[in-house]
Motif scaffolding. Structure first.
Motif, PDB file in Angstrom:
ATOM      1  N   GLY A   1       0.786  -1.234   0.000  1.00  0.00           N
ATOM      2  CA  GLY A   1       0.000   0.000   0.000  1.00  0.00           C
ATOM      3  C   GLY A   1       0.813   1.276   0.000  1.00  0.00           C
ATOM      4  N   THR A   2       2.134   1.176  -0.112  1.00  0.00           N
ATOM      5  CA  THR A   2       2.960   2.378  -0.137  1.00  0.00           C
ATOM      6  C   THR A   2       4.042   2.236  -1.200  1.00  0.00           C
ATOM      7  N   ILE A   3       4.880   3.252  -1.335  1.00  0.00           N
ATOM      8  CA  ILE A   3       5.953   3.206  -2.329  1.00  0.00           C
ATOM      9  C   ILE A   3       7.191   2.546  -1.710  1.00  0.00           C
ATOM     10  N   PRO A   4       8.091   2.000  -2.533  1.00  0.00           N
ATOM     11  CA  PRO A   4       9.233   1.260  -1.993  1.00  0.00           C
ATOM     12  C   PRO A   4      10.278   2.116  -1.261  1.00  0.00           C
ATOM     13  N   HIS A   5      10.464   3.388  -1.651  1.00  0.00           N
ATOM     14  CA  HIS A   5      11.503   4.215  -1.036  1.00  0.00           C
ATOM     15  C   HIS A   5      11.193   5.692  -1.235  1.00  0.00           C
TER      16      HIS A   5
ATOM     17  N   SER B   1       8.902  23.264  -9.674  1.00  0.00           N
ATOM     18  CA  SER B   1       8.197  22.503  -8.638  1.00  0.00           C
ATOM     19  C   SER B   1       8.977  21.246  -8.287  1.00  0.00           C
ATOM     20  N   ARG B   2       9.048  20.959  -6.997  1.00  0.00           N
ATOM     21  CA  ARG B   2       9.615  19.697  -6.531  1.00  0.00           C
ATOM     22  C   ARG B   2       8.635  19.080  -5.557  1.00  0.00           C
ATOM     23  N   VAL B   3       8.543  17.755  -5.562  1.00  0.00           N
ATOM     24  CA  VAL B   3       7.652  17.047  -4.652  1.00  0.00           C
ATOM     25  C   VAL B   3       8.433  15.923  -3.998  1.00  0.00           C
ATOM     26  N   ILE B   4       8.423  15.900  -2.660  1.00  0.00           N
ATOM     27  CA  ILE B   4       9.057  14.823  -1.913  1.00  0.00           C
ATOM     28  C   ILE B   4       7.976  13.781  -1.624  1.00  0.00           C
ATOM     29  N   LEU B   5       8.237  12.524  -1.974  1.00  0.00           N
ATOM     30  CA  LEU B   5       7.315  11.425  -1.702  1.00  0.00           C
ATOM     31  C   LEU B   5       8.024  10.439  -0.779  1.00  0.00           C
ATOM     32  N   LYS B   6       7.373  10.096   0.351  1.00  0.00           N
ATOM     33  CA  LYS B   6       7.977   9.175   1.313  1.00  0.00           C
ATOM     34  C   LYS B   6       6.994   8.064   1.637  1.00  0.00           C
ATOM     35  N   PRO B   7       7.499   6.830   1.795  1.00  0.00           N
ATOM     36  CA  PRO B   7       6.616   5.740   2.202  1.00  0.00           C
ATOM     37  C   PRO B   7       6.142   5.957   3.639  1.00  0.00           C
ATOM     38  N   ALA B   8       4.957   5.447   3.936  1.00  0.00           N
ATOM     39  CA  ALA B   8       4.398   5.589   5.282  1.00  0.00           C
ATOM     40  C   ALA B   8       3.924   4.224   5.772  1.00  0.00           C
ATOM     41  N   GLY B   9       3.853   4.089   7.071  1.00  0.00           N
ATOM     42  CA  GLY B   9       3.430   2.828   7.674  1.00  0.00           C
ATOM     43  C   GLY B   9       1.949   2.575   7.474  1.00  0.00           C
ATOM     44  N   PRO B  10       1.521   1.333   7.682  1.00  0.00           N
ATOM     45  CA  PRO B  10       0.102   0.996   7.529  1.00  0.00           C
ATOM     46  C   PRO B  10      -0.781   1.833   8.446  1.00  0.00           C
TER      47      PRO B  10
ATOM     48  N   GLU C   1      -3.904   8.172  -4.930  1.00  0.00           N
ATOM     49  CA  GLU C   1      -5.101   7.345  -4.720  1.00  0.00           C
ATOM     50  C   GLU C   1      -5.465   6.578  -5.983  1.00  0.00           C
ATOM     51  N   LEU C   2      -5.376   7.217  -7.149  1.00  0.00           N
ATOM     52  CA  LEU C   2      -5.713   6.525  -8.387  1.00  0.00           C
ATOM     53  C   LEU C   2      -4.651   5.501  -8.778  1.00  0.00           C
ATOM     54  N   ALA C   3      -3.434   5.637  -8.230  1.00  0.00           N
ATOM     55  CA  ALA C   3      -2.383   4.648  -8.477  1.00  0.00           C
ATOM     56  C   ALA C   3      -2.516   3.456  -7.537  1.00  0.00           C
ATOM     57  N   GLY C   4      -3.349   3.569  -6.504  1.00  0.00           N
ATOM     58  CA  GLY C   4      -3.527   2.473  -5.561  1.00  0.00           C
ATOM     59  C   GLY C   4      -2.654   2.591  -4.329  1.00  0.00           C
ATOM     60  N   ILE C   5      -2.053   3.753  -4.115  1.00  0.00           N
ATOM     61  CA  ILE C   5      -1.215   3.972  -2.934  1.00  0.00           C
ATOM     62  C   ILE C   5      -2.128   4.437  -1.803  1.00  0.00           C
ATOM     63  N   THR C   6      -2.089   3.724  -0.664  1.00  0.00           N
ATOM     64  CA  THR C   6      -2.977   4.056   0.451  1.00  0.00           C
ATOM     65  C   THR C   6      -2.245   4.719   1.613  1.00  0.00           C
ATOM     66  N   ASN C   7      -0.917   4.603   1.685  1.00  0.00           N
ATOM     67  CA  ASN C   7      -0.124   5.209   2.761  1.00  0.00           C
ATOM     68  C   ASN C   7       1.050   5.947   2.145  1.00  0.00           C
ATOM     69  N   LEU C   8       1.068   7.276   2.310  1.00  0.00           N
ATOM     70  CA  LEU C   8       2.102   8.083   1.667  1.00  0.00           C
ATOM     71  C   LEU C   8       2.221   9.422   2.389  1.00  0.00           C
ATOM     72  N   LEU C   9       3.455   9.918   2.479  1.00  0.00           N
ATOM     73  CA  LEU C   9       3.705  11.269   2.971  1.00  0.00           C
ATOM     74  C   LEU C   9       4.296  12.068   1.818  1.00  0.00           C
ATOM     75  N   SER C  10       3.867  13.316   1.653  1.00  0.00           N
ATOM     76  CA  SER C  10       4.446  14.124   0.577  1.00  0.00           C
ATOM     77  C   SER C  10       4.506  15.581   0.982  1.00  0.00           C
ATOM     78  N   LYS C  11       5.411  16.299   0.326  1.00  0.00           N
ATOM     79  CA  LYS C  11       5.558  17.728   0.553  1.00  0.00           C
ATOM     80  C   LYS C  11       5.858  18.394  -0.774  1.00  0.00           C
ATOM     81  N   GLU C  12       5.151  19.456  -1.075  1.00  0.00           N
ATOM     82  CA  GLU C  12       5.382  20.225  -2.294  1.00  0.00           C
ATOM     83  C   GLU C  12       6.362  21.356  -1.976  1.00  0.00           C
ATOM     84  N   LEU C  13       7.398  21.480  -2.792  1.00  0.00           N
ATOM     85  CA  LEU C  13       8.392  22.533  -2.615  1.00  0.00           C
ATOM     86  C   LEU C  13       8.454  23.380  -3.880  1.00  0.00           C
ATOM     87  N   GLY C  14       8.810  24.649  -3.725  1.00  0.00           N
ATOM     88  CA  GLY C  14       8.899  25.523  -4.884  1.00  0.00           C
ATOM     89  C   GLY C  14       7.518  25.949  -5.353  1.00  0.00           C
TER      90      GLY C  14
END
Length: 168
Positions: free
Chosen positions: A86-90, A99-108, A123-136
């Motif tokens: 349910g999250t990304i690998p790394h 624009s820069r976007v930081i994507l981090k995996p998150a726990g269940p 959500e449309l990719a099927g990722i249910t746990n994710l942390l992100s931050k928009e920069l710039g």
């Protein structure tokens, strides 16, 4: 013609195997001798909630035509996203113009903690746990391109092992 941006922002529809979400509609005007002429640009994301997601921008003189064009472009620009538990690998940083976007995996159980554009794409990719931050720049189109840049760069542990010559 009345145009209400808020009513159209989160319109979801299903077409066949893919769900679609309209992220934004931009209106531009050009002034001619007889008055202003408007054109619209629509940003649409489609996905199957199973690792496949696509994004497209369509431009036309009318909003529905722009949305249809954006859906067609999104179908052509599909990518496969590796989703593990349910999250990304790394961690990954995606970039597009300023624009820069930081994507981090998150726990269940964490959920998708992100802005509106990264949330819709995740959500449309099927990722249910994710942390992100928009920069710039927070321009929605550039942020969407930055998220896609990050998702394209993701690799699973198996893919990295294969690139390095197998487990040792």
């Amino acid at each position: 013609m009345s145009f209400n941006r808020n009513n159209n922002r989160d319109r979801d529809r299903e077409t066949g195997e893919f769900e679609e979400k309209m992220i934004s509609v931009n209106r531009t005007a050009k002034t001619y001798q007889g008055g202003r002429r408007f054109r619209f640009a629509a940003l649409v994301v489609i996905g199957d909630r199973n690792g496949r997601v696509g994004m497209g921008i369509g431009k036309a003189k009318e909003v529905p035509v722009a949305i249809e064009k954006a859906k067609a472009v999104a179908r052509k620009n599909m990518i496969q996203v590796p989703v593990e538990n349910g999250t990304i690998p790394h961690d990954i940083v995606g970039a597009s113009t300023t624009s820069r976007v930081i994507l981090k995996p998150a726990g269940p159980g964490t959920g998708v903690i992100a802005g509106s554009v990264p949330r819709a794409i995740a959500e449309l990719a099927g990722i249910t746990n994710l942390l992100s931050k928009e920069l710039g720049s927070r321009n929605q189109i550039n942020v969407a391109y930055a998220v896609f840049d990050g998702l394209k760069s993701l690799k699973t542990k198996k893919q990295v092992e294969d690139l390095r010559g197998g487990a040792q």
